[in-house]
Design a protein around this motif. Structure first.
Motif, PDB file in Angstrom:
ATOM      1  N   HIS A 195      -3.728  -1.322   4.700  1.00 49.67           N
ATOM      2  CA  HIS A 195      -3.590  -2.566   3.950  1.00 49.67           C
ATOM      3  C   HIS A 195      -3.734  -2.410   2.438  1.00 49.67           C
ATOM      4  CE1 HIS A 195      -3.763  -4.745   7.760  1.00 49.67           C
ATOM      5  NE2 HIS A 195      -4.794  -3.972   8.078  1.00 49.67           N
ATOM      6  N   GLY A 196      -4.030  -1.225   1.969  1.00 48.85           N
ATOM      7  CA  GLY A 196      -4.258  -1.025   0.536  1.00 48.85           C
ATOM      8  C   GLY A 196      -5.723  -1.204   0.179  1.00 48.85           C
ATOM      9  N   ARG A 197      -6.035  -0.811  -1.031  1.00 50.47           N
ATOM     10  CA  ARG A 197      -7.414  -0.832  -1.521  1.00 50.47           C
ATOM     11  C   ARG A 197      -7.975  -2.251  -1.505  1.00 50.47           C
ATOM     12  NH1 ARG A 197     -11.081   2.323  -3.271  1.00 50.47           N
ATOM     13  NH2 ARG A 197     -12.299   1.932  -5.126  1.00 50.47           N
ATOM     14  N   VAL A 198      -9.279  -2.353  -1.184  1.00 56.71           N
ATOM     15  CA  VAL A 198      -9.967  -3.632  -1.098  1.00 56.71           C
ATOM     16  C   VAL A 198     -11.222  -3.570  -1.963  1.00 56.71           C
ATOM     17  CG1 VAL A 198     -11.120  -5.228   0.483  1.00 56.71           C
ATOM     18  CG2 VAL A 198      -9.146  -3.932   1.265  1.00 56.71           C
ATOM     19  N   GLY A 199     -11.460  -4.597  -2.750  1.00 55.32           N
ATOM     20  CA  GLY A 199     -12.657  -4.673  -3.584  1.00 55.32           C
ATOM     21  C   GLY A 199     -13.911  -4.861  -2.747  1.00 55.32           C
ATOM     22  N   SER A 200     -15.059  -4.639  -3.354  1.00 56.17           N
ATOM     23  CA  SER A 200     -16.334  -4.703  -2.624  1.00 56.17           C
ATOM     24  C   SER A 200     -16.598  -6.075  -2.017  1.00 56.17           C
ATOM     25  CB  SER A 200     -17.492  -4.336  -3.552  1.00 56.17           C
ATOM     26  OG  SER A 200     -17.363  -3.002  -3.973  1.00 56.17           O
ATOM     27  N   GLY A 201     -16.366  -7.131  -2.781  1.00 56.86           N
ATOM     28  CA  GLY A 201     -16.597  -8.480  -2.269  1.00 56.86           C
ATOM     29  C   GLY A 201     -15.676  -8.808  -1.111  1.00 56.86           C
ATOM     30  N   ASP A 202     -14.397  -8.456  -1.269  1.00 59.14           N
ATOM     31  CA  ASP A 202     -13.441  -8.696  -0.187  1.00 59.14           C
ATOM     32  C   ASP A 202     -13.796  -7.866   1.040  1.00 59.14           C
ATOM     33  OD1 ASP A 202     -11.981 -10.519  -1.671  1.00 59.14           O
ATOM     34  OD2 ASP A 202     -10.611  -8.996  -2.448  1.00 59.14           O
ATOM     35  N   LEU A 253     -16.106  -7.269   6.617  1.00 58.49           N
ATOM     36  CA  LEU A 253     -17.171  -6.822   7.510  1.00 58.49           C
ATOM     37  C   LEU A 253     -17.805  -7.984   8.267  1.00 58.49           C
ATOM     38  CD1 LEU A 253     -19.188  -4.140   5.507  1.00 58.49           C
ATOM     39  CD2 LEU A 253     -17.988  -3.808   7.666  1.00 58.49           C
ATOM     40  N   LEU A 254     -17.947  -9.094   7.574  1.00 58.79           N
ATOM     41  CA  LEU A 254     -18.610 -10.243   8.170  1.00 58.79           C
ATOM     42  C   LEU A 254     -17.716 -11.065   9.087  1.00 58.79           C
ATOM     43  CD1 LEU A 254     -20.629 -11.475   5.069  1.00 58.79           C
ATOM     44  CD2 LEU A 254     -21.499 -10.212   7.050  1.00 58.79           C
TER      45      LEU A 254
END
Length: 124
Positions: free
Chosen positions: A29-36, A41-42
């Motif tokens: 899916h491509g790079r994901v930021g920490s918040g996303d 995860l949740l």
């Protein structure tokens, strides 16, 4: 305390599994930021299987809380659940299958799994 050691080993294993699943997700899916990624995860179904270890770690934290009066039976139950949860199987439920796959894909998972299993041996 043996329960604290088990918690530490489970945390290390959990981090390795999360990192492995993040790599897999980002390849697709491509790079994901920490918040996303935290939101994934949740809430994302692809990461739901990891929540079983998260819940076990939270339970251990509650048992270790000095404000809680914890019976030895509950500690034994934690160890029993950890042993049961960390039994990989190609034919098991989602967690067992994905855990089996992670063990086959990554040597760090194998090493962390061994450390958790060693900690589990410290208590019957």
């Amino acid at each position: 305390m043996v329960l604290g050691l088990l918690r530490d080993k489970l945390l290390a294993l959990h981090k390795i599994l999360v990192d492995l699943e993040r790599e897999t997700y980002e390849r697709k899916h491509g790079r994901v930021g920490s918040g996303d990624f935290l939101n994934l995860l949740l809430a994302d179904k692809d990461f739901a299987w990891l929540r079983r270890i998260s819940e076990l770690i939270v339970w251990i934290d509650e048992v270790l809380d000095p404000k809680e009066l914890t019976a030895g039976e509950e500690i034994e139950h934690v160890f029993l659940q950890a042993r049961k949860l960390l039994t990989p199987s190609e034919l098991g439920e989602e967690f067992e299958r994905k855990y089996q796959d992670a063990l086959q894909r990554n040597t760090d998972v194998i090493l962390a799994h061994k450390e958790v299993r060693d900690a589990l041996k410290l208590r019957p």
